[in-house]
Write a protein that holds these residues in place. Structure first.
Motif, PDB file in Angstrom:
ATOM      1  N   ARG A 174     -14.518  10.943  29.908  1.00  0.00           N
ATOM      2  CA  ARG A 174     -14.098  11.822  31.019  1.00  0.00           C
ATOM      3  C   ARG A 174     -14.895  13.124  30.989  1.00  0.00           C
ATOM      4  N   ARG A 175     -15.222  13.557  29.786  1.00  0.00           N
ATOM      5  CA  ARG A 175     -15.953  14.820  29.662  1.00  0.00           C
ATOM      6  C   ARG A 175     -17.407  14.692  30.129  1.00  0.00           C
ATOM      7  N   VAL A 176     -18.002  13.503  29.892  1.00  0.00           N
ATOM      8  CA  VAL A 176     -19.447  13.404  30.146  1.00  0.00           C
ATOM      9  C   VAL A 176     -19.812  12.729  31.463  1.00  0.00           C
ATOM     10  N   GLN A 177     -18.839  12.113  32.132  1.00  0.00           N
ATOM     11  CA  GLN A 177     -19.179  11.304  33.312  1.00  0.00           C
ATOM     12  C   GLN A 177     -20.031  12.049  34.335  1.00  0.00           C
ATOM     13  N   SER A 178     -19.590  13.252  34.714  1.00  0.00           N
ATOM     14  CA  SER A 178     -20.330  13.942  35.773  1.00  0.00           C
ATOM     15  C   SER A 178     -21.712  14.379  35.275  1.00  0.00           C
ATOM     16  N   ILE A 179     -21.820  14.639  33.983  1.00  0.00           N
ATOM     17  CA  ILE A 179     -23.125  15.028  33.425  1.00  0.00           C
ATOM     18  C   ILE A 179     -24.099  13.862  33.550  1.00  0.00           C
ATOM     19  N   LEU A 180     -23.629  12.664  33.191  1.00  0.00           N
ATOM     20  CA  LEU A 180     -24.488  11.478  33.309  1.00  0.00           C
ATOM     21  C   LEU A 180     -24.854  11.236  34.769  1.00  0.00           C
ATOM     22  N   ASP A 181     -23.867  11.349  35.646  1.00  0.00           N
ATOM     23  CA  ASP A 181     -24.126  11.090  37.068  1.00  0.00           C
ATOM     24  C   ASP A 181     -25.186  12.022  37.638  1.00  0.00           C
ATOM     25  N   GLU A 182     -25.228  13.248  37.104  1.00  0.00           N
ATOM     26  CA  GLU A 182     -26.195  14.232  37.622  1.00  0.00           C
ATOM     27  C   GLU A 182     -27.564  14.092  36.970  1.00  0.00           C
ATOM     28  N   GLY A 183     -27.649  13.330  35.883  1.00  0.00           N
ATOM     29  CA  GLY A 183     -28.919  13.207  35.176  1.00  0.00           C
ATOM     30  C   GLY A 183     -29.196  14.398  34.271  1.00  0.00           C
TER      31      GLY A 183
ATOM     32  N   GLU B 137     -32.489   7.289  43.068  1.00  0.00           N
ATOM     33  CA  GLU B 137     -33.812   7.922  43.067  1.00  0.00           C
ATOM     34  C   GLU B 137     -33.760   9.436  42.787  1.00  0.00           C
ATOM     35  N   ALA B 138     -32.824  10.115  43.429  1.00  0.00           N
ATOM     36  CA  ALA B 138     -32.763  11.574  43.255  1.00  0.00           C
ATOM     37  C   ALA B 138     -32.422  11.923  41.811  1.00  0.00           C
ATOM     38  N   VAL B 139     -31.538  11.126  41.201  1.00  0.00           N
ATOM     39  CA  VAL B 139     -31.132  11.415  39.814  1.00  0.00           C
ATOM     40  C   VAL B 139     -32.287  11.098  38.862  1.00  0.00           C
ATOM     41  N   GLN B 140     -33.041  10.058  39.177  1.00  0.00           N
ATOM     42  CA  GLN B 140     -34.210   9.739  38.348  1.00  0.00           C
ATOM     43  C   GLN B 140     -35.179  10.911  38.303  1.00  0.00           C
TER      44      GLN B 140
ATOM     45  N   GLY C 140     -27.252   6.739  24.954  1.00  0.00           N
ATOM     46  CA  GLY C 140     -26.908   6.454  26.352  1.00  0.00           C
ATOM     47  C   GLY C 140     -25.863   5.350  26.439  1.00  0.00           C
ATOM     48  N   ASP C 141     -26.046   4.264  25.644  1.00  0.00           N
ATOM     49  CA  ASP C 141     -25.066   3.165  25.652  1.00  0.00           C
ATOM     50  C   ASP C 141     -23.689   3.657  25.194  1.00  0.00           C
ATOM     51  N   ILE C 142     -23.688   4.465  24.151  1.00  0.00           N
ATOM     52  CA  ILE C 142     -22.407   4.971  23.620  1.00  0.00           C
ATOM     53  C   ILE C 142     -21.682   5.777  24.706  1.00  0.00           C
ATOM     54  N   LEU C 143     -22.440   6.617  25.400  1.00  0.00           N
ATOM     55  CA  LEU C 143     -21.825   7.475  26.429  1.00  0.00           C
ATOM     56  C   LEU C 143     -21.357   6.644  27.622  1.00  0.00           C
TER      57      LEU C 143
END
Ligand code: AMP
Length: 168
Positions: A28-37, A119-122, A13-16
């Protein structure tokens, strides 16, 4: 654990998150994936870990934190260890009941500005955990590699439990 046992701490998680902050190609590739959980695709994560644990600082040992998170990642990790001729790793499961988990997530929301702590992403991350990661418990249990650590309580209490497991 990394301080006490002199191990490199590898948090995927820290690396990403760092990659996202730096705006690298990976970020740039992973940002939206992280944001969505959601989970970053296995092939990307497996390459990232393969490359990371092959670095010289890992020779004395390391702790993987947040990897593997899917059966595909666990199987790939097994192959990586076979390729590297390394010992089978030990796996620690931190057992935390849902009340404590909810409290911790809420308090972290106040401390750290993690977009995926909304909260929603959690809720989505917990769903993803149940679907994709929880099966790893029996995967490692069947292989006799899993140690359970009660993760409730403060840092000192949990550290003492980890020490008992590591020295057993
Ligand atoms: P963490 O800091 O471990 O909670 O991870 C934060 C986010 O990074 C996760 O919600 C995923 O989007 C991504 N991530 C971290 N580790 C992995 C992994 N092993 N496989 C897939 N995605 C991951």
């Amino acid at each position: 654990m990394s301080e006490r046992y002199g191990l490199v701490h590898i948090s995927t998680g820290d690396i990403l998150r760092l990659a996202v902050q730096e705006g690298s190609a990976l970020g740039r590739r992973v940002q939206s994936i992280l944001d969505e959980g959601a989970l970053v695709p296995d092939d990307l994560m497996i390459e990232l870990i393969r490359e990371r644990i092959d670095r010289p600082d890992c020779e004395k040992g390391y702790v993987l934190d947040g990897f593997p998170r899917t059966l595909g990642q666990a199987e790939a990790l097994e192959t990586i260890y076979e390729d590297l001729g390394e010992d089978v790793p030990r796996v620690l499961l931190f057992d935390v009941n849902s009340d404590v988990l909810a409290q911790r997530l809420t308090s972290r929301r106040g401390r750290e500005a993690r977009s995926d702590d909304a909260e929603a992403v959690q809720l989505e991350r917990l769903r993803v955990y149940q679907r994709d990661t929880a099966p790893l418990v029996s995967y490692y249990e069947e292989r006799g590699l899993l140690d359970r650590v009660d993760g409730c309580g403060n840092i000192e209490e949990v550290s003492a439990r980890i020490a008992r497991v590591v020295h057993s």
